[in-house]
Design a protein around this motif. Structure first.
Motif, PDB file in Angstrom:
ATOM      1  N   ALA A  57       0.797  -1.276  -0.031  1.00  0.00           N
ATOM      2  CA  ALA A  57       0.101   0.027   0.190  1.00  0.00           C
ATOM      3  C   ALA A  57       0.899   1.292  -0.052  1.00  0.00           C
ATOM      4  N   LEU A  58       1.965   1.283   0.698  1.00  0.00           N
ATOM      5  CA  LEU A  58       2.535   2.515   1.158  1.00  0.00           C
ATOM      6  C   LEU A  58       3.301   3.129  -0.174  1.00  0.00           C
ATOM      7  N   PRO A  59       3.783   2.087  -1.020  1.00  0.00           N
ATOM      8  CA  PRO A  59       4.355   2.614  -2.237  1.00  0.00           C
ATOM      9  C   PRO A  59       3.442   3.164  -3.332  1.00  0.00           C
ATOM     10  N   LEU A  60       2.042   2.831  -3.055  1.00  0.00           N
ATOM     11  CA  LEU A  60       1.200   3.154  -3.932  1.00  0.00           C
ATOM     12  C   LEU A  60       0.833   4.624  -3.627  1.00  0.00           C
ATOM     13  N   LEU A  61       0.890   4.960  -2.334  1.00  0.00           N
ATOM     14  CA  LEU A  61       0.748   6.499  -1.818  1.00  0.00           C
ATOM     15  C   LEU A  61       1.781   7.115  -2.235  1.00  0.00           C
ATOM     16  N   GLU A  62       2.895   6.651  -1.978  1.00  0.00           N
ATOM     17  CA  GLU A  62       4.114   7.446  -2.740  1.00  0.00           C
ATOM     18  C   GLU A  62       4.032   7.720  -4.182  1.00  0.00           C
ATOM     19  N   ALA A  63       3.555   6.734  -4.807  1.00  0.00           N
ATOM     20  CA  ALA A  63       3.391   6.989  -6.469  1.00  0.00           C
ATOM     21  C   ALA A  63       2.433   7.931  -6.699  1.00  0.00           C
ATOM     22  N   GLN A  64       1.338   7.933  -5.757  1.00  0.00           N
ATOM     23  CA  GLN A  64       0.213   8.851  -6.114  1.00  0.00           C
ATOM     24  C   GLN A  64       0.753  10.388  -5.705  1.00  0.00           C
ATOM     25  N   ALA A  65       1.509  10.564  -4.645  1.00  0.00           N
ATOM     26  CA  ALA A  65       2.152  11.819  -4.388  1.00  0.00           C
ATOM     27  C   ALA A  65       3.261  12.420  -5.365  1.00  0.00           C
ATOM     28  N   SER A  66       4.248  11.397  -5.538  1.00  0.00           N
ATOM     29  CA  SER A  66       5.517  11.900  -6.488  1.00  0.00           C
ATOM     30  C   SER A  66       4.701  12.111  -7.673  1.00  0.00           C
ATOM     31  N   SER A  67       3.724  11.746  -8.223  1.00  0.00           N
ATOM     32  CA  SER A  67       3.131  12.029  -9.556  1.00  0.00           C
ATOM     33  C   SER A  67       2.500  13.390  -9.308  1.00  0.00           C
ATOM     34  N   ALA A  91      -3.717   9.368 -16.224  1.00  0.00           N
ATOM     35  CA  ALA A  91      -2.984   9.697 -15.022  1.00  0.00           C
ATOM     36  C   ALA A  91      -2.717   8.685 -13.939  1.00  0.00           C
ATOM     37  N   THR A  92      -3.805   7.983 -13.805  1.00  0.00           N
ATOM     38  CA  THR A  92      -3.772   6.566 -12.870  1.00  0.00           C
ATOM     39  C   THR A  92      -2.860   5.844 -13.512  1.00  0.00           C
ATOM     40  N   LYS A  93      -2.767   5.213 -14.856  1.00  0.00           N
ATOM     41  CA  LYS A  93      -1.986   4.436 -15.323  1.00  0.00           C
ATOM     42  C   LYS A  93      -0.297   5.080 -15.189  1.00  0.00           C
ATOM     43  N   GLU A  94      -0.350   6.273 -15.492  1.00  0.00           N
ATOM     44  CA  GLU A  94       1.429   6.907 -15.055  1.00  0.00           C
ATOM     45  C   GLU A  94       1.498   6.581 -13.771  1.00  0.00           C
ATOM     46  N   ALA A  95       0.975   6.991 -12.518  1.00  0.00           N
ATOM     47  CA  ALA A  95       1.147   6.854 -11.385  1.00  0.00           C
ATOM     48  C   ALA A  95       1.447   5.399 -11.033  1.00  0.00           C
ATOM     49  N   LEU A  96       0.896   4.463 -11.733  1.00  0.00           N
ATOM     50  CA  LEU A  96       1.100   3.067 -11.351  1.00  0.00           C
ATOM     51  C   LEU A  96       2.422   2.596 -11.909  1.00  0.00           C
ATOM     52  N   ARG A  97       2.925   3.307 -13.083  1.00  0.00           N
ATOM     53  CA  ARG A  97       4.244   2.907 -13.500  1.00  0.00           C
ATOM     54  C   ARG A  97       5.273   3.458 -12.676  1.00  0.00           C
ATOM     55  N   TYR A  98       4.905   4.562 -11.837  1.00  0.00           N
ATOM     56  CA  TYR A  98       5.991   5.040 -10.882  1.00  0.00           C
ATOM     57  C   TYR A  98       6.201   3.815  -9.720  1.00  0.00           C
ATOM     58  N   ARG A  99       5.028   3.099  -9.233  1.00  0.00           N
ATOM     59  CA  ARG A  99       5.060   2.099  -8.310  1.00  0.00           C
ATOM     60  C   ARG A  99       5.939   1.031  -8.973  1.00  0.00           C
ATOM     61  N   SER A 100       5.534   0.567 -10.258  1.00  0.00           N
ATOM     62  CA  SER A 100       6.653  -0.320 -10.944  1.00  0.00           C
ATOM     63  C   SER A 100       7.912  -0.002 -11.155  1.00  0.00           C
ATOM     64  N   ALA A 101       8.066   1.164 -11.360  1.00  0.00           N
ATOM     65  CA  ALA A 101       9.680   1.681 -11.440  1.00  0.00           C
ATOM     66  C   ALA A 101      10.318   1.873 -10.118  1.00  0.00           C
ATOM     67  N   LEU A 102       9.573   2.188  -9.021  1.00  0.00           N
ATOM     68  CA  LEU A 102      10.302   1.919  -7.645  1.00  0.00           C
ATOM     69  C   LEU A 102      10.526   0.370  -7.390  1.00  0.00           C
ATOM     70  N   PHE A 103       9.622  -0.442  -7.675  1.00  0.00           N
ATOM     71  CA  PHE A 103       9.794  -1.983  -7.198  1.00  0.00           C
ATOM     72  C   PHE A 103      11.145  -2.451  -8.389  1.00  0.00           C
ATOM     73  N   ALA A 104      10.994  -1.840  -9.589  1.00  0.00           N
ATOM     74  CA  ALA A 104      12.243  -2.415 -10.465  1.00  0.00           C
ATOM     75  C   ALA A 104      13.554  -1.688 -10.028  1.00  0.00           C
TER      76      ALA A 104
END
Length: 360
Positions: A57-67, A91-104
């Motif tokens: 959950a928290l990386p998703l919140l980080e993704a939303q805020a960083s975006s 916008a949602t798809k782009e923020a979700l890519r931030y989470r994927s990028a963080l995990f990558a």
């Protein structure tokens, strides 16, 4: 030659800045406080019955805020709703890519040190295509309101690669600089290099988290850092520019230490609220359905707010019909809400969603 906002800053000095005391007394004090807040956060996370919620959950919140800092605006609710399907608006798809990028990036540093290649991989994941360093001249960063040029990053692919190599050496320098101070300086340096055509801010903020993990100050990407930056977004950009224009390193480092302290404290409060919510729902679920006594079922309900029948069936090793019965019983008891997303029926842990999304 004096610095000129409209002239490419090809003379950007390598870090650490020559002749600058990066750890004056005020910085040392703030470093101690930020480290204490991070240690408290780590302890709080270990007390959760199911720590996987933090990783989900928290990386998703980080993704939303960083975006959001980059004016890519979606809601945490939309991200949780579409995290497994990859759907939603652009916008949602782009923020979700931030989470994927963080995990990558996280997967990368588990095997090898953080490098400029890690940054390129993160930025490529953000955009869904390979991102090489900028080769075309003319990049200018402007004030979004006035359109006045406030910074021109270095130009030339070879020069940018050279600057990134210097940045990499600083990130892994063997000296006595505190890792939090190193992160602050490295973040400025990366943003000043501005190596990619787009995505530098989000890439740099993901790297902040990875540097803290690599330094052993975090175990997983559970620090909700970008929300603290949003709260002082104008200061973030103002102080970045002040380092370039005035050499105002102490103010910048103090700002970043405050951000870490505030983010760690806020995230700790959120973990405490999650734990209270989890205990309360577990107690009520035991009387609502036989599944409420299954620890695996309760764990699934708290990994993220939206739950699927198939997920419960697979994770709890029960039939789809049993999983459906358990979930619908919690809907009847008011512990979950069901909702249609496209053709799929999802079950919402609305109390958890409220805890995750409300301001601390």
């Amino acid at each position: 030659m004096p610095w000129d906002a409209d002239r490419p800053y090809n003379e950007l000095p390598a870090a650490p800045p020559a002749g600058v005391d990066l750890e004056p007394k005020a910085v040392l004090k703030a470093t101690i406080e930020a480290r204490a807040a991070l240690a408290t956060l780590a302890q709080a996370g270990q007390l959760l019955p199911n720590p996987r919620i933090l990783i989900h959950a928290l990386p998703l919140l980080e993704a939303q805020a960083s975006s959001e800092i980059e004016n890519i605006v979606t809601t945490a609710d939309e991200l949780f709703k579409h995290v497994d399907s990859g759907g939603g608006d652009p916008a949602t798809k782009e923020a979700l890519r931030y989470r994927s990028a963080l995990f990558a990036g996280l997967a990368s540093i588990r095997h090898r040190p953080l490098t400029a290649g890690t940054a390129a991989a993160i930025c490529s994941e953000l955009h869904g295509r390979d991102m090489a360093v900028r080769a075309v001249p003319g990049t200018r960063i402007a004030n979004p309101a006035t359109r006045e040029v406030v910074y021109a990053p270095p130009e030339g692919a070879d020069l940018i690669r050279e600057k990134l190599t210097e940045w990499e050496r600083f990130v892994h320098a063997e000296d006595d600089l505190d890792p939090l101070v190193r992160m602050a300086v490295a973040h400025y340096q990366f943003e000043a290099i501005h190596p990619f055509h787009d995505g530098n801010g989000r890439t740099g903020r993901a790297i902040n988290i990875l540097m803290l993990i690599e330094a052993g100050l975090l175990e997983d990407p559970v620090l909700y850092l970008s929300r603290a930056i949003i709260a002082r977004k104008n200061d973030y950009y103002r102080l970045l520019r002040a380092v370039t224009a005035e050499g105002a390193w102490t103010d910048w480092v103090l700002y970043m230490l405050d951000v870490v302290h505030d983010a760690a404290t806020s995230t700790t409060r959120k973990i405490s609220a999650i734990r209270t919510c989890q205990d309360d729902i577990a107690e009520r679920a035991r009387t609502a359905t036989p599944g409420g006594r299954d620890a695996r079922f309760l764990a699934v309900l708290f990994e993220q707010p939206y739950c699927r029948i198939n997920t419960v069936a697979e994770r709890c090793d029960v039939s789809r019909q049993t999983a459906s019965t358990w979930l619908h019983a919690l809907v009847t008891a008011g512990l979950l809400r069901d909702t249609k997303v496209g053709r799929e029926l999802l079950f919402v842990n609305h109390e958890l969603l409220d805890v995750l999304t409300r301001p601390d």
